[in-house]
Scaffold this motif. Structure first.
Motif, short mmCIF file in Angstrom:
data_model
loop_
_atom_site.label_atom_id
_atom_site.label_comp_id
_atom_site.label_asym_id
_atom_site.label_seq_id
_atom_site.Cartn_x
_atom_site.Cartn_y
_atom_site.Cartn_z
N GLY A 304 2.77 -7.15 -1.45
CA GLY A 304 3.49 -5.90 -1.54
C GLY A 304 2.63 -4.80 -2.14
O GLY A 304 1.44 -5.01 -2.44
N LYS A 305 3.21 -3.64 -2.35
CA LYS A 305 2.47 -2.52 -2.92
C LYS A 305 2.00 -2.81 -4.34
O LYS A 305 1.01 -2.24 -4.80
CB LYS A 305 3.35 -1.27 -2.91
N ASP A 306 2.72 -3.68 -5.00
CA ASP A 306 2.33 -4.04 -6.36
C ASP A 306 1.28 -5.15 -6.40
O ASP A 306 0.88 -5.62 -7.47
CB ASP A 306 3.55 -4.47 -7.17
#
Length: 475
Positions: A304-306
Motif C-alpha cells: 500500500g501507500k504506507d
C-alpha cells in the motif's frame, strides 16, 4: 488468527484452524491419518476452473482467467448458444465423441484395460448410476487405504488432465522446500505461462513464503504459483523431467508430462487411474493434505501507500470442498484437485471419508456440459462407493510405487532382465484378490517367486498410514 508461516489465516469449517495430522506415534494401523473435513460455502457464481488454453478453431473450448470465462453472456446470446439444448444440459450425447481405445494398460488388473464400465456387484449391492447420469469419458472409484478399485470406466484411457496434473507437481516438488522459506519473485519466474492461465495474483519483485505459494497452487490452481515454485526448483524443464520420473516411480505409465501446471500441450496426457495414484501418494504427505483440504485463506497482496502489504481472500475452486451457488459441499470431502481446459474438459480427483471408509474418485471430461457437472458426477460416485464398498468385489487395484510393488513382487531379490520384467508386470496386473495373486504366479517361477508374491500381496493390502510411520508433520 495468523498462521505459523505468516501467510494469513486459513479458514476452516466451524472456524477451526487446521491442526495438522496425527503424528506417527498416534497413527493406528488400519486407518488413514485423519484429515479434517473443511467446508465453506461460496456465494460467488464462478466457474471452478483451473488452467485453460485458448479454444482451437471450431472447438467448443473456452479460455479462462482467474476463474472467469472470457466469453461473455452477450457473446453467447449473439451466437445463439445461450439457448442451445447442449448448453442447457438437455442433450449431451456427441456422435463425434472419441471412443476409448480397444486396448489399454492392464496395470492394476486386466479388467481395468477393458473398455466400458467394470463392476462386480455382490448380493445387495446398489446399482451404479446409468450412462445418462455418469457421462464422463473416464472415471474410477477406489478405496484410498487398500487401493481396491470398486468400479471404473475406461480408467487407463490417456486423456488431457488439466490442472489435476498439479497433484503430481505437488507430490514431486512439495517435499523440497520448508514452508517458511521465502522467495522474491523475478520476472523470469513468471515467463512461459499459457494464455488464459488461472492465476492467484503473484506480483514480480515481491516476496512470498513457500506456504503462500502452495496455497496459491491448491486453492486457486495458480499457474503463476506453479511457475514460481518451478523456478525455485531449477526451472520448468527440470521440474517436468522430475515429474515424469516420479510418475514412472509411482507406476503411472499412462502419464506424459509436458507442462508442470497441466496447461494444454501436445502430447500431455494422464488417466483417471494415474491421477488416483498421484492423489493417493500425495495424501501420505501431511502438508499435501493440509493444502488440498483448505477451503479458504488470506493471500499476500501488493504494498500500500504506507509500504505495508495487505492480504486478500482466496477460495478453493474445488466445489465439493467450498461449495457454489448451485451446490453444497460434499459431506466428508477433504481434497484433492480440480481442473478445466479446452482439451481436457472438466477433470476432478476427490478424497472423502465416511466413518472408517475413505474413498478416492476421479472423473474426466463429462459429456454433459452442465455447470459443475464433474463435481455432480463425482458426488454420485462417492455416494455409490460408500454404499457399495462391502457389497462388491474389486475389479482391480491401485498399485504401489515401484520401490514397493516391484521390490516385493515376482522379481524377487535376484530377478533381472526380460523374464523378471514380465513377472513383475504379471504381478502388477493382479486384481488384488488372494486367488488372483496366486494364479498370476503359480505357474511361472517356482518356489522363490511364489514366496515373493506372498510378501507382495500382504504388503499391497497394507493401509496407507503404515507408509507414514516415522514421518511426523514437517516443522
Amino acid at each position: 488468527m495468523r498462521s505459523s508461516m505468516g501467510s494469513g489465516s486459513i479458514r476452516r469449517a466451524g472456524g477451526a484452524l487446521f491442526r495438522g495430522v496425527l503424528s506417527a506415534s498416534r497413527a493406528k494401523a488400519g486407518t488413514f491419518t485423519d484429515v479434517p473435513t473443511t467446508f465453506r460455502a461460496s456465494t460467488a457464481p464462478t466457474d471452478p476452473t483451473a488452467s485453460a488454453a485458448p479454444a482451437a478453431p471450431g472447438s467448443a473450448g473456452r479460455a479462462v482467467r482467474n476463474g472467469f470465462p472470457l466469453r461473455t453472456a452477450a457473446a453467447l446470446a449473439a451466437s445463439g448458444l445461450l439457448a442451445s439444448p447442449l448448453l442447457a444440459g438437455t442433450a449431451h450425447a456427441d456422435p463425434k465423441a472419441p471412443a476409448p481405445p480397444t486396448k489399454m494398460s492392464q496395470i492394476g488388473g486386466d479388467r481395468l484395460g477393458t473398455p466400458g464400465v467394470q463392476v462386480a456387484p455382490g448380493p445387495g449391492a446398489p446399482k451404479l448410476p446409468g450412462p445418462d447420469t455418469l457421462t464422463a469419458r473416464s472415471w474410477i472409484v477406489s478405496d484410498a487405504e487398500s487401493g481396491k478399485v470398486l468400479a471404473a470406466k475406461n480408467p487407463h484411457w490417456r486423456l488431457a488432465p488439466a490442472s489435476t496434473l498439479k497433484m503430481l507437481f505437488a507430490d514431486t516438488v512439495l517435499p523440497k522446500f520448508p514452508k517458511n522459506e521465502k522467495h522474491t519473485v523475478r520476472p523470469a519466474d513468471l515467463a512461459g505461462m499459457g494464455v488464459g492461465s488461472s492465476l492467484v495474483g503473484i506480483k514480480e519483485n515481491l516476496s512470498y513464503t513457500v506456504h503462500d505459494l502452495w496455497l496459491g497452487v491448491f486453492l486457486r490452481s495458480g499457474n503463476d504459483a506453479v511457475h514460481t515454485l518451478s523456478a525455485m526448483n531449477g526451472g520448468t524443464k527440470a521440474t517436468v523431467t522430475q515429474m515424469q520420473q516420479h510418475a514412472k516411480d509411482l507406476n503411472a505409465h499412462d502419464t506424459h508430462v509436458v507442462t508442470p501446471d497441466g496447461y494444454d500441450a501436445p502430447g500431455q496426457v494422464s488417466s483417471a487411474y494415474d491421477l488416483s495414484l498421484f492423489a493417493r501418494s500425495g495424501l501420505q504427505n501431511p502438508d499435501f493434505r493440509e493444502y488440498c483440504s483448505t477451503a479458504s485463506a488470506q493471500f499476500p497482496g501488493d504494498k500500500g501507500k504506507d509500504g505495508k502489504r495487505g492480504t486478500f481472500g482466496i477460495q478453493n475452486t474445488n466445489r465439493l470442498l467450498s461449495g457454489d451457488y448451485d451446490m453444497k459441499p460434499y459431506p466428508g470431502i477433504a481434497g484433492v484437485k480440480n481442473g478445466s481446459t479446452t482439451n481436457a474438459g472438466s477433470t476432478f480427483t476427490g478424497f472423502a471419508h465416511r466413518g472408517d471408509r475413505k474413498l478416492l474418485v476421479t472423473v474426466m471430461n463429462p459429456e454433459k456440459k452442465e455447470h459443475n457437472e464433474a463435481y455432480r458426477e463425482a458426488a454420485q460416485l462417492f455416494d455409490w462407493g460408500f454404499a457399495a464398498a462391502d457389497k462388491v468385489e474389486p475389479v482391480g487395484r491401485l498399485v504401489g510405487p515401484r520401490s514397493e510393488d516391484d521390490g516385493m513382487g515376482a522379481v524377487g531379490a535376484k530377478g533381472k532382465g526380460k523374464g523378471s520384467h514380465e513377472s513383475t508386470q504379471a504381478a502388477l496386473n493382479g486384481t488384488g484378490s488372494a486367488g488372483g495373486a496366486w494364479t498370476a504366479v503359480g505357474v511361472a517361477s517356482g518356489v522363490l517367486a511364489l514366496l515373493a508374491v506372498v510378501a507382495f500381496a500382504v504388503h499391497r493390502r497394507r493401509p496407507l498410514p503404515e507408509l507414514l510411520r516415522g514421518r511426523g508433520p514437517r516443522k
